[in-house]
Design a protein around this motif. Structure first.
Motif, PDB file in Angstrom:
ATOM      1  N   PHE A 245      60.221 -95.140  24.254  1.00 49.66           N
ATOM      2  CA  PHE A 245      58.899 -95.248  23.620  1.00 49.66           C
ATOM      3  C   PHE A 245      58.028 -94.124  24.145  1.00 49.66           C
ATOM      4  CE2 PHE A 245      54.539 -97.110  23.757  1.00 49.66           C
ATOM      5  CZ  PHE A 245      54.353 -97.242  22.391  1.00 49.66           C
ATOM      6  N   ASP A 246      57.665 -93.191  23.252  1.00 47.95           N
ATOM      7  CA  ASP A 246      56.807 -92.072  23.629  1.00 47.95           C
ATOM      8  C   ASP A 246      55.357 -92.561  23.607  1.00 47.95           C
ATOM      9  OD1 ASP A 246      55.604 -89.684  24.170  1.00 47.95           O
ATOM     10  OD2 ASP A 246      56.486 -88.597  22.481  1.00 47.95           O
ATOM     11  N   VAL A 247      54.764 -92.675  24.780  1.00 40.84           N
ATOM     12  CA  VAL A 247      53.433 -93.271  24.910  1.00 40.84           C
ATOM     13  C   VAL A 247      52.378 -92.407  24.220  1.00 40.84           C
ATOM     14  CG1 VAL A 247      51.674 -94.019  26.541  1.00 40.84           C
ATOM     15  CG2 VAL A 247      54.070 -94.434  27.049  1.00 40.84           C
ATOM     16  N   MET A 248      52.404 -91.095  24.443  1.00 42.24           N
ATOM     17  CA  MET A 248      51.357 -90.235  23.891  1.00 42.24           C
ATOM     18  C   MET A 248      51.457 -90.085  22.373  1.00 42.24           C
ATOM     19  SD  MET A 248      49.367 -89.734  26.276  1.00 42.24           S
ATOM     20  CE  MET A 248      48.204 -88.668  25.471  1.00 42.24           C
ATOM     21  N   ALA A 249      52.650 -90.189  21.807  1.00 43.60           N
ATOM     22  CA  ALA A 249      52.818 -90.047  20.362  1.00 43.60           C
ATOM     23  C   ALA A 249      52.612 -91.368  19.624  1.00 43.60           C
ATOM     24  CB  ALA A 249      54.209 -89.500  20.054  1.00 43.60           C
ATOM     25  N   SER A 250      52.336 -92.435  20.348  1.00 45.70           N
ATOM     26  CA  SER A 250      52.193 -93.754  19.724  1.00 45.70           C
ATOM     27  C   SER A 250      50.810 -93.923  19.097  1.00 45.70           C
ATOM     28  CB  SER A 250      52.424 -94.852  20.764  1.00 45.70           C
ATOM     29  OG  SER A 250      51.363 -94.869  21.688  1.00 45.70           O
ATOM     30  N   SER A 251      50.654 -95.010  18.349  1.00 48.78           N
ATOM     31  CA  SER A 251      49.391 -95.284  17.669  1.00 48.78           C
ATOM     32  C   SER A 251      48.482 -96.189  18.502  1.00 48.78           C
ATOM     33  CB  SER A 251      49.675 -95.947  16.320  1.00 48.78           C
ATOM     34  OG  SER A 251      50.322 -97.191  16.531  1.00 48.78           O
ATOM     35  N   LEU A 252      48.781 -96.353  19.776  1.00 50.81           N
ATOM     36  CA  LEU A 252      47.961 -97.187  20.654  1.00 50.81           C
ATOM     37  C   LEU A 252      46.618 -96.508  20.927  1.00 50.81           C
ATOM     38  CD1 LEU A 252      50.644 -98.246  23.288  1.00 50.81           C
ATOM     39  CD2 LEU A 252      49.666 -99.676  21.505  1.00 50.81           C
ATOM     40  N   PRO A 253      45.578 -97.280  21.235  1.00 56.43           N
ATOM     41  CA  PRO A 253      44.289 -96.672  21.611  1.00 56.43           C
ATOM     42  C   PRO A 253      44.415 -95.855  22.895  1.00 56.43           C
ATOM     43  CG  PRO A 253      44.029 -98.999  21.101  1.00 56.43           C
ATOM     44  CD  PRO A 253      45.494 -98.733  21.126  1.00 56.43           C
ATOM     45  N   GLU A 254      43.541 -94.868  23.039  1.00 53.71           N
ATOM     46  CA  GLU A 254      43.614 -93.930  24.177  1.00 53.71           C
ATOM     47  C   GLU A 254      43.555 -94.646  25.528  1.00 53.71           C
ATOM     48  OE1 GLU A 254      44.223 -90.593  24.536  1.00 53.71           O
ATOM     49  OE2 GLU A 254      44.791 -90.799  22.446  1.00 53.71           O
ATOM     50  N   GLY A 255      42.709 -95.665  25.647  1.00 49.86           N
ATOM     51  CA  GLY A 255      42.577 -96.377  26.923  1.00 49.86           C
ATOM     52  C   GLY A 255      43.879 -97.014  27.363  1.00 49.86           C
ATOM     53  N   ILE A 256      44.588 -97.616  26.426  1.00 49.88           N
ATOM     54  CA  ILE A 256      45.862 -98.259  26.749  1.00 49.88           C
ATOM     55  C   ILE A 256      46.905 -97.206  27.104  1.00 49.88           C
ATOM     56  CG2 ILE A 256      47.737 -99.665  25.802  1.00 49.88           C
ATOM     57  CD1 ILE A 256      45.673-101.192  24.225  1.00 49.88           C
ATOM     58  N   LYS A 257      46.901 -96.095  26.375  1.00 43.19           N
ATOM     59  CA  LYS A 257      47.837 -95.010  26.691  1.00 43.19           C
ATOM     60  C   LYS A 257      47.635 -94.522  28.116  1.00 43.19           C
ATOM     61  CE  LYS A 257      48.218 -93.010  22.058  1.00 43.19           C
ATOM     62  NZ  LYS A 257      47.986 -91.800  21.269  1.00 43.19           N
ATOM     63  N   LEU A 258      46.381 -94.298  28.484  1.00 47.73           N
ATOM     64  CA  LEU A 258      46.082 -93.788  29.825  1.00 47.73           C
ATOM     65  C   LEU A 258      46.470 -94.790  30.906  1.00 47.73           C
ATOM     66  CD1 LEU A 258      42.651 -92.045  29.160  1.00 47.73           C
ATOM     67  CD2 LEU A 258      44.901 -90.989  29.451  1.00 47.73           C
ATOM     68  N   ARG A 259      46.219 -96.091  30.657  1.00 50.07           N
ATOM     69  CA  ARG A 259      46.594 -97.106  31.652  1.00 50.07           C
ATOM     70  C   ARG A 259      48.113 -97.227  31.764  1.00 50.07           C
ATOM     71  NH1 ARG A 259      41.802 -99.353  29.939  1.00 50.07           N
ATOM     72  NH2 ARG A 259      42.713-100.633  28.295  1.00 50.07           N
ATOM     73  N   LEU A 260      48.831 -97.061  30.646  1.00 48.24           N
ATOM     74  CA  LEU A 260      50.297 -97.089  30.701  1.00 48.24           C
ATOM     75  C   LEU A 260      50.836 -95.898  31.488  1.00 48.24           C
ATOM     76  CD1 LEU A 260      51.579 -98.165  27.168  1.00 48.24           C
ATOM     77  CD2 LEU A 260      52.118 -99.238  29.339  1.00 48.24           C
ATOM     78  N   LEU A 261      50.248 -94.722  31.250  1.00 44.52           N
ATOM     79  CA  LEU A 261      50.722 -93.513  31.943  1.00 44.52           C
ATOM     80  C   LEU A 261      50.323 -93.503  33.415  1.00 44.52           C
ATOM     81  CD1 LEU A 261      50.003 -90.870  29.179  1.00 44.52           C
ATOM     82  CD2 LEU A 261      52.231 -91.710  29.917  1.00 44.52           C
ATOM     83  N   ALA A 262      49.265 -94.231  33.775  1.00 47.90           N
ATOM     84  CA  ALA A 262      48.793 -94.242  35.165  1.00 47.90           C
ATOM     85  C   ALA A 262      49.621 -95.176  36.043  1.00 47.90           C
ATOM     86  CB  ALA A 262      47.324 -94.661  35.207  1.00 47.90           C
ATOM     87  N   ARG A 263      50.456 -96.002  35.429  1.00 47.42           N
ATOM     88  CA  ARG A 263      51.284 -96.935  36.206  1.00 47.42           C
ATOM     89  C   ARG A 263      52.285 -96.168  37.066  1.00 47.42           C
ATOM     90  NH1 ARG A 263      52.110-102.327  34.473  1.00 47.42           N
ATOM     91  NH2 ARG A 263      54.205-102.128  35.262  1.00 47.42           N
ATOM     92  N   ALA A 264      52.510 -96.666  38.275  1.00 51.49           N
ATOM     93  CA  ALA A 264      53.544 -96.090  39.135  1.00 51.49           C
ATOM     94  C   ALA A 264      54.847 -96.806  38.793  1.00 51.49           C
ATOM     95  CB  ALA A 264      53.182 -96.277  40.601  1.00 51.49           C
ATOM     96  N   ASP A 265      55.467 -96.382  37.695  1.00 57.04           N
ATOM     97  CA  ASP A 265      56.635 -97.085  37.168  1.00 57.04           C
ATOM     98  C   ASP A 265      57.800 -96.116  37.074  1.00 57.04           C
ATOM     99  OD1 ASP A 265      58.377 -98.769  35.811  1.00 57.04           O
ATOM    100  OD2 ASP A 265      56.782 -99.615  34.565  1.00 57.04           O
ATOM    101  N   SER A 266      58.958 -96.517  37.590  1.00 59.50           N
ATOM    102  CA  SER A 266      60.126 -95.635  37.558  1.00 59.50           C
ATOM    103  C   SER A 266      60.703 -95.516  36.148  1.00 59.50           C
ATOM    104  CB  SER A 266      61.198 -96.163  38.512  1.00 59.50           C
ATOM    105  OG  SER A 266      61.612 -97.457  38.105  1.00 59.50           O
TER     106      SER A 266
END
Length: 134
Positions: free
Chosen positions: A37-58
């Motif tokens: 799932f490409d987070v930045m290319a998705s149709s999610l709102p910007e806030g959710i994208k940023l919170r998903l990308l900020a996670r320390a997730d392997s």
């Protein structure tokens, strides 16, 4: 809380053989599913994208692709549904905006009660000394 649903076109699936025990079934059948799932290319709102990308997730790659591997079940459709459910849970978690904490000060009454308690405890401890006299 609003729930953001995924579009089927934003998720990419690939089948593979599962790891671990399972004998002949694991060695022959490609029942494990890898979800990309490409987070930045998705149709999610910007806030959710940023919170998903900020996670320390392997499971998150450097280029912002979330990879989830599901191999719990013996059938590919169940593993596919499991991977989608796990992705939806991550998105729901990122959709929750944490409340901002505002610093407050202790009230006058609570400060007085604390100091009275300290004085009382100090008086009890002062009585523990040696008894003078006799």
């Amino acid at each position: 809380m609003q729930r953001y649903l995924l579009l089927e076109t934003e998720v990419e699936f690939s089948a593979m053989r599962a790891q671990g025990a399972g004998g002949q079934n694991v060695n022959k059948v490609s029942s494990a599913v890898q979800l990309r799932f490409d987070v930045m290319a998705s149709s999610l709102p910007e806030g959710i994208k940023l919170r998903l990308l900020a996670r320390a997730d392997s499971r998150l790659s450097r280029d912002g692709v979330l990879v989830i591997k599901a191999q719990q079940h013996r059938s590919q459709p169940l593993n596919r549904a499991d991977a989608l459910a796990r992705l939806q849970a991550l998105i729901d978690e990122a959709a929750h905006v944490p409340k901002l904490r505002h610093a407050t000060r202790p009230t006058l009454g609570s400060r007085k009660r604390r100091l009275e308690g300290k004085a009382k405890r100090g008086a009890v401890k002062a009585l523990r000394g040696k008894v003078a006299g006799e």
